[in-house]
Scaffold this active site. Structure first.
Site, PDB file in Angstrom:
ATOM      1  N   PHE A  39       0.852  -1.182   0.000  1.00 56.77           N
ATOM      2  CA  PHE A  39       0.000   0.000   0.000  1.00 56.77           C
ATOM      3  C   PHE A  39       0.889   1.234   0.000  1.00 56.77           C
ATOM      4  CE2 PHE A  39      -2.338  -3.478   1.866  1.00 56.77           C
ATOM      5  CZ  PHE A  39      -3.598  -3.375   1.296  1.00 56.77           C
ATOM      6  N   VAL A  77       2.265  -1.636   4.449  1.00 55.60           N
ATOM      7  CA  VAL A  77       1.917  -0.240   4.214  1.00 55.60           C
ATOM      8  C   VAL A  77       3.211   0.573   4.257  1.00 55.60           C
ATOM      9  CG1 VAL A  77       0.573   1.707   5.090  1.00 55.60           C
ATOM     10  CG2 VAL A  77      -0.321  -0.626   5.334  1.00 55.60           C
ATOM     11  N   CYS A  78       3.449   1.359   3.222  1.00 55.76           N
ATOM     12  CA  CYS A  78       4.679   2.161   3.161  1.00 55.76           C
ATOM     13  C   CYS A  78       4.719   3.123   4.352  1.00 55.76           C
ATOM     14  CB  CYS A  78       4.751   2.955   1.865  1.00 55.76           C
ATOM     15  SG  CYS A  78       6.158   4.092   1.822  1.00 55.76           S
ATOM     16  N   ILE A  79       5.766   3.007   5.151  1.00 54.57           N
ATOM     17  CA  ILE A  79       5.809   3.764   6.404  1.00 54.57           C
ATOM     18  C   ILE A  79       5.889   5.272   6.173  1.00 54.57           C
ATOM     19  CG2 ILE A  79       8.310   3.404   6.673  1.00 54.57           C
ATOM     20  CD1 ILE A  79       7.754   3.190   9.723  1.00 54.57           C
ATOM     21  N   ALA A  82       2.555   6.504   4.918  1.00 57.19           N
ATOM     22  CA  ALA A  82       1.501   6.340   5.923  1.00 57.19           C
ATOM     23  C   ALA A  82       1.612   7.390   7.024  1.00 57.19           C
ATOM     24  CB  ALA A  82       1.564   4.943   6.527  1.00 57.19           C
TER      25      ALA A  82
END
Lengths: 130, 119
Positions: A39, A77-79, A82
């Site tokens: 994501f 999820v791409c930190i 996000a």
């Protein structure tokens, strides 16, 4: 075949995130495997457990959670994407001194290296919302 | 094992986060020692314009980030010739040397890469 899926758009604004879910389900039904769902960009909102859609609309985070637990999917999820959009796990909430965290269970914050690694090991990488 | 990656850029520089996110993916794949190429289609040709001044709208300069790509061994930059011409631009307007592609060369470029990621 081994697939990875990249999702770049938020739920509810565009169809792409929901199409990605249906595509993932279709892949698994057809006997393929999914190495990772990544994501990115606005797609990080798919992992926001504060999303509270009306009962007659799809709850995307919940659907991903369900699919992930049935098929042991890796939901990453791409930190960086996000955190700047306000999707935080407990760890990041602590780091940025926020009062709450909202990354849905079953999702994990990690770096773009997870996307690069997914391209290496997957036969196909399919982007939704690009 | 290494796989070639084609990053397809389709959006103008500051209207969305896509160009910056594409660049981050390009650099990450470069760190993983994957051969990376970039293709600029449609409005994305504006990403390569010289003399961008985005500080006026509180943005970071994308062109100066893109101009660092060769330092990461990413020097395969392709631009759709038709997109450039349609926007009244010329290769001299761009910050980096690029390979111009005619429309019928775009599909073979896709075919020649193992992975295609679109932004």
């Amino acid at each position: 075949m081994i697939f990875s899926i990249v999702i770049q758009s938020a739920p509810y604004s565009r169809q792409a995130a929901e199409s990605a879910l249906r595509f993932a389900q279709a892949l698994l039904d057809a006997g393929h495997s999914i190495h990772r769902v990544f994501f990115y960009a606005d797609g990080v909102q798919c992992g926001n457990n504060l999303a509270s859609p009306p009962q007659d609309e799809i709850n995307l985070p919940q659907h991903w959670q369900q699919l992930a637990s049935e098929h042991q999917l890796d939901l990453v999820v791409c930190i960086a994407a996000a955190v700047k959009r306000g999707v935080l796990d407990q760890n990041e909430a602590g780091r940025y001194e926020k009062s709450g965290h909202n990354l849905a269970d079953g999702f994990e914050l990690s770096g773009l290296g997870q996307l690069a690694e997914a391209t290496l090991v997957s036969d196909r990488v399919i982007t939704f919302g690009g | 094992m290494s796989k070639s990656v084609l990053i397809v850029n389709r959006k103008a520089p500051y209207g969305s986060s896509a160009p910056r996110e594409a660049l981050d993916v390009a650099l990450t794949c470069g760190v993983f020692e994957q051969p990376v190429s970039l293709l600029f289609l449609g409005d994305a040709v504006f990403q390569l314009l010289k003399a961008q001044q985005p500080d006026a709208i509180g943005q970071k300069n994308l062109a100066s980030n893109l101009s660092a790509l060769p330092m990461y061994d990413i020097d395969q930059l392709f631009v759709c010739a038709e997109s450039l011409a349609n926007n009244g631009l010329d290769p001299d307007d761009l910050i980096l040397p690029v390979t111009l592609l005619e429309k019928d060369s775009v599909a073979p470029l896709f075919a020649n890469h193992d992975v295609v990621l679109t932004f």
